[in-house]
Design a protein around this motif. Structure first.
Motif, PDB file in Angstrom:
ATOM      1  N   ILE A 167       0.851  -1.186   0.000  1.00  0.00           N
ATOM      2  CA  ILE A 167       0.000   0.000   0.000  1.00  0.00           C
ATOM      3  C   ILE A 167       0.888   1.238   0.000  1.00  0.00           C
ATOM      4  O   ILE A 167       1.860   1.317   0.739  1.00  0.00           O
ATOM      5  N   ILE A 168       0.517   2.208  -0.833  1.00  0.00           N
ATOM      6  CA  ILE A 168       1.286   3.440  -0.941  1.00  0.00           C
ATOM      7  C   ILE A 168       0.360   4.610  -0.639  1.00  0.00           C
ATOM      8  O   ILE A 168      -0.685   4.767  -1.274  1.00  0.00           O
ATOM      9  N   SER A 169       0.729   5.424   0.348  1.00  0.00           N
ATOM     10  CA  SER A 169       0.000   6.660   0.611  1.00  0.00           C
ATOM     11  C   SER A 169       0.467   7.676  -0.424  1.00  0.00           C
ATOM     12  O   SER A 169       1.665   7.898  -0.589  1.00  0.00           O
ATOM     13  N   VAL A 170      -0.484   8.296  -1.141  1.00  0.00           N
ATOM     14  CA  VAL A 170      -0.157   9.142  -2.287  1.00  0.00           C
ATOM     15  C   VAL A 170      -0.932  10.455  -2.223  1.00  0.00           C
ATOM     16  O   VAL A 170      -2.122  10.458  -1.911  1.00  0.00           O
ATOM     17  N   ARG A 171      -0.238  11.566  -2.581  1.00  0.00           N
ATOM     18  CA  ARG A 171      -0.944  12.830  -2.767  1.00  0.00           C
ATOM     19  C   ARG A 171      -1.439  12.863  -4.208  1.00  0.00           C
ATOM     20  O   ARG A 171      -0.669  12.736  -5.153  1.00  0.00           O
TER      21      ARG A 171
ATOM     22  N   ALA B 173      -4.750   6.384  -0.702  1.00  0.00           N
ATOM     23  CA  ALA B 173      -3.829   5.248  -0.745  1.00  0.00           C
ATOM     24  C   ALA B 173      -4.174   4.347  -1.912  1.00  0.00           C
ATOM     25  O   ALA B 173      -5.342   4.148  -2.239  1.00  0.00           O
ATOM     26  N   ILE B 174      -3.135   3.832  -2.549  1.00  0.00           N
ATOM     27  CA  ILE B 174      -3.304   2.917  -3.674  1.00  0.00           C
ATOM     28  C   ILE B 174      -2.604   1.601  -3.363  1.00  0.00           C
ATOM     29  O   ILE B 174      -1.703   1.538  -2.524  1.00  0.00           O
TER      30      ILE B 174
ATOM     31  N   ILE C 200      -7.497   2.406  -2.811  1.00  0.00           N
ATOM     32  CA  ILE C 200      -8.155   1.659  -1.739  1.00  0.00           C
ATOM     33  C   ILE C 200      -8.693   2.629  -0.686  1.00  0.00           C
ATOM     34  O   ILE C 200      -9.596   2.291   0.061  1.00  0.00           O
ATOM     35  N   ILE C 201      -8.126   3.828  -0.654  1.00  0.00           N
ATOM     36  CA  ILE C 201      -8.649   4.930   0.148  1.00  0.00           C
ATOM     37  C   ILE C 201      -8.664   6.145  -0.764  1.00  0.00           C
ATOM     38  O   ILE C 201      -7.617   6.567  -1.272  1.00  0.00           O
TER      39      ILE C 201
ATOM     40  N   ILE D  13      -7.170  -0.420   6.876  1.00  0.00           N
ATOM     41  CA  ILE D  13      -6.832  -0.653   5.466  1.00  0.00           C
ATOM     42  C   ILE D  13      -8.037  -0.437   4.544  1.00  0.00           C
ATOM     43  O   ILE D  13      -7.880  -0.224   3.347  1.00  0.00           O
ATOM     44  N   ASN D  14      -9.250  -0.451   5.100  1.00  0.00           N
ATOM     45  CA  ASN D  14     -10.465  -0.216   4.316  1.00  0.00           C
ATOM     46  C   ASN D  14     -10.902   1.243   4.318  1.00  0.00           C
ATOM     47  O   ASN D  14     -11.947   1.577   3.775  1.00  0.00           O
ATOM     48  N   GLY D  15     -10.112   2.092   4.975  1.00  0.00           N
ATOM     49  CA  GLY D  15     -10.445   3.507   5.023  1.00  0.00           C
ATOM     50  C   GLY D  15     -11.483   3.859   6.072  1.00  0.00           C
ATOM     51  O   GLY D  15     -12.045   4.947   6.058  1.00  0.00           O
ATOM     52  N   LYS D  16     -11.729   2.971   7.013  1.00  0.00           N
ATOM     53  CA  LYS D  16     -12.685   3.230   8.091  1.00  0.00           C
ATOM     54  C   LYS D  16     -11.926   3.760   9.316  1.00  0.00           C
ATOM     55  O   LYS D  16     -10.844   3.285   9.643  1.00  0.00           O
ATOM     56  N   TRP D  17     -12.547   4.744   9.976  1.00  0.00           N
ATOM     57  CA  TRP D  17     -11.923   5.296  11.176  1.00  0.00           C
ATOM     58  C   TRP D  17     -11.868   4.255  12.286  1.00  0.00           C
ATOM     59  O   TRP D  17     -12.885   3.679  12.645  1.00  0.00           O
ATOM     60  N   VAL D  18     -10.674   4.000  12.792  1.00  0.00           N
ATOM     61  CA  VAL D  18     -10.466   3.170  13.974  1.00  0.00           C
ATOM     62  C   VAL D  18     -10.421   4.087  15.192  1.00  0.00           C
ATOM     63  O   VAL D  18     -10.979   3.781  16.237  1.00  0.00           O
TER      64      VAL D  18
END
Length: 161
Positions: free
Chosen positions: A22-26, A34-35, A42-43, A71-76
């Motif tokens: 997973i890569i956090s991307v601007r 994130a891709i 994915i986010i 990883i699903n973009g849900k707030w923990v």
């Protein structure tokens, strides 16, 4: 410029590569998402900033406050903290007071929101994550502080000096 499918990454400062796929991307809209390695979002890119994914979690900034996404973009952990967060499956540092750096306070929590111990550490001189079971912490403020090391149970291994 690198391209993963249709996602273009213009510089190394526009992404955080994690220890997973997973890569956090601007994105081109200036916001972070994130891709995966196939270039699939994915986010969706809707955050002011994301940290680097670690162990399935990522710090996310929304409306100037930081929280933790899975990883699903849900707030923990909902956005409620000040400053960059680098979460993991163990305990990690979060800044709990929006004050000048000399008076900022840091605590260590896990993704369930459980605090490691009752201590509030000097935010400027405290570590962010545990390495080999230890992290450094400071008590006091930037002008008058003592530094020590705690383990993952929150006990001092080296008392602040």
């Amino acid at each position: 410029m690198a391209t993963v499918n249709d996602v273009q990454i213009s510089s190394i400062y526009d992404c955080y590569i994690s220890d997973t796929d997973i890569i956090s991307v601007r994105a081109s809209n200036g916001l972070w998402g994130a891709i995966n390695t196939n270039g699939e979002w994915i986010i969706e890119p809707k955050y002011k900033e994301l940290s680097r994914f670690q162990e399935g979690y990522v710090g996310a900034c929304e409306d100037e406050l930081w929280g933790v996404l899975d990883i699903n973009g849900k707030w923990v952990l909902e956005p409620q903290f000040y400053g960059y967060i680098s979460p993991n499956n163990s305990y990690f540092a979060v800044r709990i007071k929006d004050t000048p750096d000399a008076h900022s306070k840091t605590i260590f929590i896990n993704v369930k929101g459980e605090q490691l111990n009752s201590e509030e550490y000097c935010g400027v001189y405290s570590g962010s994550n545990f390495k080999e079971g230890l992290t450094y912490v400071a008590i006091g403020d930037t002008d008058n502080h003592l530094v020590g090391f705690i383990n993952e149970t929150g006990e001092y291994v080296i008392e602040p000096k």
